[in-house]
Scaffold this motif. Structure first.
Motif, short mmCIF file in Angstrom:
data_model
loop_
_atom_site.label_atom_id
_atom_site.label_comp_id
_atom_site.label_asym_id
_atom_site.label_seq_id
_atom_site.Cartn_x
_atom_site.Cartn_y
_atom_site.Cartn_z
N PHE A 145 58.93 41.40 42.84
CA PHE A 145 58.10 39.51 43.06
C PHE A 145 58.17 40.04 42.07
N ALA A 146 58.94 38.57 41.11
CA ALA A 146 58.73 38.81 39.36
C ALA A 146 59.26 37.17 39.04
N PHE A 147 58.57 36.85 37.44
CA PHE A 147 58.53 35.49 37.77
C PHE A 147 58.70 34.33 38.66
N ASN A 148 57.75 34.37 39.97
CA ASN A 148 57.64 33.46 40.92
C ASN A 148 56.71 32.96 40.91
N TRP A 149 56.63 31.38 41.09
CA TRP A 149 55.35 30.61 41.24
C TRP A 149 54.60 30.19 42.54
N TRP A 150 53.76 30.74 43.15
CA TRP A 150 53.57 30.21 44.26
C TRP A 150 52.51 29.08 43.60
N ASN A 187 54.35 37.10 38.23
CA ASN A 187 53.85 35.61 39.00
C ASN A 187 52.92 34.94 37.74
N TYR A 188 52.82 33.45 38.74
CA TYR A 188 52.21 32.32 38.78
C TYR A 188 51.62 32.20 39.81
N TYR A 189 49.96 31.64 40.08
CA TYR A 189 49.95 30.75 41.17
C TYR A 189 48.91 30.03 40.86
N SER A 190 49.11 29.32 41.17
CA SER A 190 48.58 27.90 41.17
C SER A 190 48.30 26.92 42.53
N THR A 191 47.53 27.43 44.18
CA THR A 191 47.56 26.72 44.75
C THR A 191 46.63 27.25 44.83
N ALA A 192 45.46 25.35 44.77
CA ALA A 192 43.75 25.91 44.66
C ALA A 192 43.12 25.79 46.16
N TRP A 207 62.12 34.61 40.24
CA TRP A 207 62.16 33.13 39.12
C TRP A 207 62.69 31.93 41.17
N CYS A 208 61.82 31.99 41.77
CA CYS A 208 61.50 31.46 42.78
C CYS A 208 60.08 30.45 43.18
N THR A 209 59.86 29.51 43.78
CA THR A 209 58.72 28.94 44.28
C THR A 209 58.72 28.44 45.37
N PHE A 210 57.10 28.84 45.50
CA PHE A 210 57.10 29.08 47.24
C PHE A 210 55.75 27.47 47.14
N SER A 211 56.50 26.51 48.03
CA SER A 211 55.48 25.20 47.81
C SER A 211 55.48 24.73 49.86
N TYR A 212 54.47 23.49 49.95
CA TYR A 212 54.38 22.89 51.39
C TYR A 212 53.91 21.75 50.87
#
Length: 647
Positions: free
Chosen positions: A291-296, A317-322, A258-263
């Motif tokens: 790695f579970a329920f994280n959002w990149w 996990n969820y990936y929404s990085t263009a 349940w973590c998010t990773f972004s820039y």
């Protein structure tokens, strides 16, 4: 009888909020951190941290718990003392950010809980400024090679000779020249390096804000080096210099959930977010990680994760990085089990593998019809019980629940520190809202704008109070949302300030009618985020018409995990499909709105941030848009639709 479309702001209770968790969230340790074998399910491990991992702290002696509150100064020493002296360390973000001058070494530490309340943020003191980024551009460092063939011995301006890739050398050279930091202390701009057999540590509900990624061989926001049984849950990682969260040197049995990773715009280069295993020579049999329920999300380019040697379970996990490239990246001697993940259509390169031992890509992942990776080697299994959520639920679930969003904290005083009155008090165009409190220092203006099919139409004063400001809707047949039928609430920042909006909320009701629709969206420099489309709120036809007895309104809200923004941000509400003809031939339609609230974090040029909430009052009363207390929940702004204004 009057038919009203009203709009007011009023108190939004923040204290003692009931915990809001996804139905998929166990709210307890799970995955590899709960076992001591990569194959044997009976080899369980009781990961407890410091004895409690929720808030308020229960079951732990008060003598073993400490609460830290930010002072505005470097908190590194205080945090080190707390970790060495207590089992449970609570980071209270109610007074602002925790500033950390360089990464904190946590060595040989066991049985600790680090938990954030009241939007706690741990931030690196040093960060990439616009001047540094401009200097890097001028030096054309992005044109320099990152290939290992470009390695050679070169001498930095501080006299140090290094052998490294061309890009890293010129990046470090430029930053030394720009900052005069000959010791290169800036390269240590991280938060925690956890090492030397540390074990049984839980980190929850904290935002880790880094300096911005740049290719200098610097520190990660968090490094797990040779440690075991670490659970990092509901945290947000932003702008790590080298990585956001790396796991290396035979670290084992860890869970990231349940973590998010972004820039953000702070970052310049090397947005490589999560490394598991530092080199191809990593010892096999270790680095087993869930790695579970994280959002990149925004800005992530590679390593989501890239892993060597370990058994890696990628669950929902969820990936929404263009900008994603080789997002899931099994490498030398690794085993991957990949299940229930959702990869957005625009993520062009979501998978790459080289030298992996085994990869099981389950059929329940979503890749928008793109070619799915072939399975490799034997079927990969993990030694713990779990349930795979449907991939279709993952985007909404991740956006709403992943990150430092646990509603921990119970501040005795309201956390509101800014009060806003929108300019509906005279019916004149072009007014600025009245804004007081801490946010006022960083906000240039706050205005409300009506679309061309809306016009001010007088006001009604009752018992000496301005209850209603009338607005006339000139188009009685509009059936679609257009720019002409909008009400826009706009906030513009001063130069040198940024605003990260984390939550937007309002409520609405249909008053005496069955028709009418509304759309709402939040717009800032990060883009447009839909709050609702074609919505039809509840109607005020409850017994006695009292909202406290039977609510006749619908709440619309959204949590935002976008990056900090500059310039203008705005809430846009469309009102349409309002036409109705009664037995007298009058056309009218009315809605009621209340509880407009904008929450977020405002940051000045020094990097110091302040959580803010903008609303009208702080005592639970109902206020109209002129800042006047009223006795009707729906008083404020009156929109009359039709040929005839009813009195």
């Amino acid at each position: 009888m009057k038919y009203l479309l009203t709009l007011i702001t009023s108190f939004l209770t923040l204290n003692a909020v009931a915990q809001d968790l996804s139905t998929y969230d166990l709210n307890s340790p799970f995955g590899f951190c709960t076992v001591s074998s990569r194959t044997d399910a009976s080899s369980t491990y009781n990961i407890t941290g410091g004895g409690c991992y929720t808030y308020p702290i229960e079951g732990v002696s008060e003598s073993k718990v400490t609460t830290l509150t930010a002072t505005g100064n470097d908190m590194r020493g205080a945090i080190i003392t707390a970790i060495n002296s207590y089992d449970v360390i609570v980071f209270d973000g109610s007074k602002g950010d925790f500033i950390i001058s360089k990464s904190i070494d946590i060595e040989g530490v066991k049985n600790k809980t680090l938990i954030g309340i009241n939007n706690a943020r741990l931030c690196s003191k040093w960060y990439l400024t616009e001047d540094i980024r401009a200097a890097l551009d001028a030096a054309e460092v992005l044109k320099k090679s990152t290939d290992s063939n470009s390695k050679q011995a070169r001498t930095l301006p501080n006299g140090q000779s290094i052998t490294t890739e061309e890009r890293e050398f010129y990046t470090r050279k430029t930053i030394i020249e720009q900052t005069s930091d000959n010791s290169e202390n800036y390269r240590k701009a991280g938060i925690f390096t956890i090492s030397k057999n540390s074990e049984n540590i839980i980190i929850r509900n904290i935002t880790f804000q880094g300096p911005g990624s740049v290719d200098v061989g610097g520190y990660d926001l968090i490094s797990l080096v040779g440690v075991k049984h670490i659970w990092i849950d509901h945290c947000a990682f932003k702008d790590g210099m080298d990585g956001n969260l790396d796991i290396t040197n035979s670290a084992d049995f860890n869970t990231i959930s349940w973590c998010t990773f972004s820039y953000s715009e702070r970052s310049y280069d090397h947005m490589n977010t999560n490394l598991v295993g530092s080199s191809d020579s990593e010892a096999t049999g270790y680095l087993n990680t869930t790695f579970a329920f994280n959002w990149w999300g925004n800005g992530c380019r590679q390593r989501m994760p890239m892993a060597r040697a370990g058994k890696i379970h990628m669950l929902n996990n969820y990936y929404s990085t263009a900008s994603g490239n080789s997002c899931i990246n099994p490498r030398k001697n690794s085993e991957f089990l990949i299940e229930g993940n959702y990869i957005e259509d625009y993520v062009s390169s979501f998978y790459s593998q080289s030298g992996a031992t085994a990869v099981t890509w389950a059929s329940n992942n979503y890749t928008a019809g793109k070619n799915k990776p072939d399975n490799l080697g034997s079927t990969v299994t993990v030694p713990y019980t779990y349930t795979v959520a449907p991939y279709a639920d993952i985007p909404v679930t991740a956006k709403k629940y992943a990150g430092a969003k646990l509603k921990y904290g119970d501040v005795p005083e309201p956390t509101v520190n800014s009060y806003i009155t929108w300019p509906f008090n005279t019916g004149e165009e072009g007014q600025k809202a009245n804004l007081t409190g801490e946010a006022a220092n960083g906000i240039e203006s706050a205005t409300v704008t009506l679309g061309s099919e809306l016009a001010y139409n007088g006001k009604v004063t009752t018992s000496g109070q301005l209850d209603e400001t009338k607005i006339k809707q000139t188009n009685t047949s509009g059936t679609t949302p257009t720019e002409a039928n909008t009400i826009t609430f706009s906030i513009t920042l001063k130069s040198g300030y940024t605003l990260q909006v984390t939550h937007v909320e309002f409520t609405a009701t249909r008053i005496g009618t069955d028709k009418g629709k509304l759309d709402a969206k939040w717009i800032d420099a990060n883009g447009s985020t839909t709050i609702c489309t074609g919505a039809t709120p509840k109607r005020n036809n409850t017994p006695s018409g009292k909202p406290d007895e039977s609510p006749f309104y619908t709440t619309f809200d959204i949590d935002l995990d976008g990056n900090a923004t500059t310039g203008e941000s705005k809430l846009v509400i469309n009102l349409y499909d309002l036409s109705f003809v009664n037995e007298k031939g009058d056309q009218f339609k009315d809605y009621g709105f209340c509880n407009i609230s904008i929450e977020g974090v405002i940051t000045n040029s020094t990097g110091i941030s302040t959580p803010i909430t903008m609303r009208a009052s702080d005592n639970g009363a109902t206020y109209n848009l002129a800042g006047k207390k009223v006795d009707k929940y729906y008083r404020g702004i009156v929109i009359k639709n039709g040929r005839k204004v009813l009195q």
